[in-house]
Design a protein around this motif. Structure first.
Motif, PDB file in Angstrom:
ATOM      1  N   VAL A   8       0.889  -1.297  -0.071  1.00  0.00           N
ATOM      2  CA  VAL A   8      -0.098  -0.049   0.200  1.00  0.00           C
ATOM      3  C   VAL A   8       0.946   1.463  -0.040  1.00  0.00           C
ATOM      4  CG1 VAL A   8      -1.783   1.199   1.252  1.00  0.00           C
ATOM      5  CG2 VAL A   8      -1.756  -1.286   1.300  1.00  0.00           C
ATOM      6  N   TYR A   9       0.374   2.244  -0.967  1.00  0.00           N
ATOM      7  CA  TYR A   9       1.390   3.562  -1.093  1.00  0.00           C
ATOM      8  C   TYR A   9       0.378   4.523  -0.515  1.00  0.00           C
ATOM      9  CZ  TYR A   9       3.929   0.226  -3.977  1.00  0.00           C
ATOM     10  OH  TYR A   9       4.616  -0.771  -4.429  1.00  0.00           O
ATOM     11  N   VAL A  10       0.735   5.269   0.208  1.00  0.00           N
ATOM     12  CA  VAL A  10      -0.253   6.395   0.690  1.00  0.00           C
ATOM     13  C   VAL A  10       0.703   7.752   0.675  1.00  0.00           C
ATOM     14  CG1 VAL A  10      -1.206   7.429   2.840  1.00  0.00           C
ATOM     15  CG2 VAL A  10      -1.230   4.903   2.320  1.00  0.00           C
ATOM     16  N   THR A  11       0.389   8.649  -0.299  1.00  0.00           N
ATOM     17  CA  THR A  11       0.795   9.984  -0.322  1.00  0.00           C
ATOM     18  C   THR A  11      -0.095  11.092  -0.199  1.00  0.00           C
ATOM     19  OG1 THR A  11       0.218   9.679  -2.513  1.00  0.00           O
ATOM     20  CG2 THR A  11       2.316   9.028  -2.066  1.00  0.00           C
ATOM     21  N   LEU A  12       0.589  12.164   0.366  1.00  0.00           N
ATOM     22  CA  LEU A  12      -0.245  13.411   0.556  1.00  0.00           C
ATOM     23  C   LEU A  12      -0.889  13.864  -0.666  1.00  0.00           C
ATOM     24  CD1 LEU A  12       1.940  15.308   2.988  1.00  0.00           C
ATOM     25  CD2 LEU A  12      -0.507  14.640   3.452  1.00  0.00           C
ATOM     26  N   LYS A  13      -2.043  14.255  -0.799  1.00  0.00           N
ATOM     27  CA  LYS A  13      -2.558  14.934  -2.132  1.00  0.00           C
ATOM     28  C   LYS A  13      -1.535  15.990  -2.562  1.00  0.00           C
ATOM     29  CE  LYS A  13      -7.539  13.917  -1.321  1.00  0.00           C
ATOM     30  NZ  LYS A  13      -7.825  12.982  -2.466  1.00  0.00           N
ATOM     31  N   PRO A  14      -1.666  16.261  -3.726  1.00  0.00           N
ATOM     32  CA  PRO A  14      -0.695  17.196  -4.382  1.00  0.00           C
ATOM     33  C   PRO A  14      -0.983  18.827  -3.786  1.00  0.00           C
ATOM     34  CG  PRO A  14      -1.398  15.896  -6.059  1.00  0.00           C
ATOM     35  CD  PRO A  14      -2.266  15.543  -4.952  1.00  0.00           C
ATOM     36  N   SER A  15      -2.057  19.017  -3.346  1.00  0.00           N
ATOM     37  CA  SER A  15      -2.539  20.341  -2.822  1.00  0.00           C
ATOM     38  C   SER A  15      -1.962  20.625  -1.412  1.00  0.00           C
ATOM     39  CB  SER A  15      -4.000  20.781  -3.073  1.00  0.00           C
ATOM     40  OG  SER A  15      -4.808  19.542  -2.333  1.00  0.00           O
ATOM     41  N   ILE A  16      -1.650  19.353  -0.683  1.00  0.00           N
ATOM     42  CA  ILE A  16      -1.480  19.413   0.507  1.00  0.00           C
ATOM     43  C   ILE A  16       0.098  19.869   1.000  1.00  0.00           C
ATOM     44  CG2 ILE A  16      -1.536  17.998   2.944  1.00  0.00           C
ATOM     45  CD1 ILE A  16      -4.391  18.513   2.034  1.00  0.00           C
ATOM     46  N   LEU A  17       0.396  20.953   1.810  1.00  0.00           N
ATOM     47  CA  LEU A  17       1.701  21.103   2.274  1.00  0.00           C
ATOM     48  C   LEU A  17       2.441  19.704   2.723  1.00  0.00           C
ATOM     49  CD1 LEU A  17       1.463  24.924   3.386  1.00  0.00           C
ATOM     50  CD2 LEU A  17       2.503  23.817   1.188  1.00  0.00           C
ATOM     51  N   ASP A  18       3.703  19.665   2.557  1.00  0.00           N
ATOM     52  CA  ASP A  18       4.350  18.613   3.305  1.00  0.00           C
ATOM     53  C   ASP A  18       5.740  19.083   3.866  1.00  0.00           C
ATOM     54  OD1 ASP A  18       5.948  16.338   4.020  1.00  0.00           O
ATOM     55  OD2 ASP A  18       6.026  15.179   2.060  1.00  0.00           O
ATOM     56  N   PRO A  19       5.392  19.561   5.167  1.00  0.00           N
ATOM     57  CA  PRO A  19       6.372  20.152   5.833  1.00  0.00           C
ATOM     58  C   PRO A  19       7.745  19.246   6.348  1.00  0.00           C
ATOM     59  CG  PRO A  19       4.466  20.177   7.272  1.00  0.00           C
ATOM     60  CD  PRO A  19       4.225  19.556   5.959  1.00  0.00           C
ATOM     61  N   GLN A  20       7.344  17.875   6.217  1.00  0.00           N
ATOM     62  CA  GLN A  20       8.645  17.220   6.444  1.00  0.00           C
ATOM     63  C   GLN A  20       9.316  16.863   5.143  1.00  0.00           C
ATOM     64  OE1 GLN A  20       6.950  13.026   7.217  1.00  0.00           O
ATOM     65  NE2 GLN A  20       8.884  12.291   7.860  1.00  0.00           N
ATOM     66  N   GLY A  21       8.737  16.810   4.046  1.00  0.00           N
ATOM     67  CA  GLY A  21       9.302  16.923   2.962  1.00  0.00           C
ATOM     68  C   GLY A  21      10.106  18.084   2.801  1.00  0.00           C
ATOM     69  N   ARG A  22       9.537  19.383   3.057  1.00  0.00           N
ATOM     70  CA  ARG A  22      10.359  20.639   3.004  1.00  0.00           C
ATOM     71  C   ARG A  22      11.571  20.600   3.650  1.00  0.00           C
ATOM     72  NH1 ARG A  22      11.613  23.823   0.010  1.00  0.00           N
ATOM     73  NH2 ARG A  22      11.349  25.706   1.198  1.00  0.00           N
ATOM     74  N   THR A  23      11.379  20.175   4.940  1.00  0.00           N
ATOM     75  CA  THR A  23      12.640  19.866   5.703  1.00  0.00           C
ATOM     76  C   THR A  23      13.566  19.282   5.402  1.00  0.00           C
ATOM     77  OG1 THR A  23      11.041  20.168   7.713  1.00  0.00           O
ATOM     78  CG2 THR A  23      13.184  19.383   8.356  1.00  0.00           C
ATOM     79  N   VAL A  24      13.214  18.026   4.841  1.00  0.00           N
ATOM     80  CA  VAL A  24      14.222  17.174   4.056  1.00  0.00           C
ATOM     81  C   VAL A  24      15.095  17.809   2.924  1.00  0.00           C
ATOM     82  CG1 VAL A  24      14.623  15.063   2.893  1.00  0.00           C
ATOM     83  CG2 VAL A  24      13.283  14.873   4.661  1.00  0.00           C
ATOM     84  N   SER A  69      -5.227   5.129   5.462  1.00  0.00           N
ATOM     85  CA  SER A  69      -5.120   6.637   5.156  1.00  0.00           C
ATOM     86  C   SER A  69      -6.334   7.379   5.411  1.00  0.00           C
ATOM     87  CB  SER A  69      -4.930   6.505   3.548  1.00  0.00           C
ATOM     88  OG  SER A  69      -6.307   6.130   3.097  1.00  0.00           O
ATOM     89  N   ASN A  70      -5.876   8.615   5.435  1.00  0.00           N
ATOM     90  CA  ASN A  70      -7.246   9.796   5.433  1.00  0.00           C
ATOM     91  C   ASN A  70      -7.262  10.196   4.174  1.00  0.00           C
ATOM     92  OD1 ASN A  70      -8.484  12.181   6.145  1.00  0.00           O
ATOM     93  ND2 ASN A  70      -6.816  12.682   7.389  1.00  0.00           N
ATOM     94  N   PRO A  71      -8.707   9.740   3.522  1.00  0.00           N
ATOM     95  CA  PRO A  71      -9.047  10.174   2.385  1.00  0.00           C
ATOM     96  C   PRO A  71      -9.122  11.813   2.040  1.00  0.00           C
ATOM     97  CG  PRO A  71     -10.312   8.311   2.817  1.00  0.00           C
ATOM     98  CD  PRO A  71      -9.505   8.896   4.170  1.00  0.00           C
ATOM     99  N   ILE A  72      -9.283  12.539   3.067  1.00  0.00           N
ATOM    100  CA  ILE A  72      -9.249  13.895   2.934  1.00  0.00           C
ATOM    101  C   ILE A  72      -7.970  14.510   2.319  1.00  0.00           C
ATOM    102  CG2 ILE A  72      -9.969  15.972   4.187  1.00  0.00           C
ATOM    103  CD1 ILE A  72     -12.312  14.058   4.214  1.00  0.00           C
ATOM    104  N   MET A  73      -7.078  13.988   3.069  1.00  0.00           N
ATOM    105  CA  MET A  73      -5.544  14.699   2.674  1.00  0.00           C
ATOM    106  C   MET A  73      -4.785  13.795   1.955  1.00  0.00           C
ATOM    107  SD  MET A  73      -4.783  15.874   6.671  1.00  0.00           S
ATOM    108  CE  MET A  73      -3.166  16.476   6.143  1.00  0.00           C
TER     109      MET A  73
END
Lengths: 83, 83
Positions: A8-24, A69-73
């Motif tokens: 199972v692959y769970v990803t944030l929706k493209p419109s959702i900010l990813d602060p963890q990704g930004r930090t990396v 997963s949280n289908p909202i985000m």
């Protein structure tokens, strides 16, 4: 009863900010990897299920949408293979 | 310069306990999904890199081994595709 393995692959929706990704991404740019962009961090989940194929497939859809997963985000996709 | 998209999969080594996975497994069994076992939770990371293929490949290997995963406890694999 047959055994199945699900990936199972769970990803944030493209419109959702990813602060963890930004930090990396910022950490990488300080490590001189400044040609790296668009870092997005998601989840990769493996599980085994026992049962008939059609039932397992319906069950997996339920588990992914309601527990993993949280289908909202988040978007989720999965692969089911016989083990 | 060409753009590449990398997909990175980071999983705990099989010998390492996965308490998060165990917790999910227990939650699922309380939700009557008691045919589910072996839940293992890893990371799925997407990133974009700009540069020549050979350089990007070497760079990605370095990033995965030194930043995105802990080789003591985790296995990592990746796919690199031209965007």
């Amino acid at each position: 009863m047959p055994h199945y393995t699900a990936k199972v692959y769970v990803t944030l929706k493209p419109s959702i900010l990813d602060p963890q990704g930004r930090t990396v991404e910022r950490a990488l740019s300080h490590l001189e990897h400044d040609n790296v962009s668009g870092v997005r961090i998601g989840k990769y989940i493996e599980l085994s299920l026992q049962g008939e194929h059609a039932e397992v497939e319906a069950q997996l859809k339920d588990i992914v949408g309601n527990v993993l997963s949280n289908p909202i985000m988040e978007d989720a996709r999965w692969e089911l293979t016989e083990a």
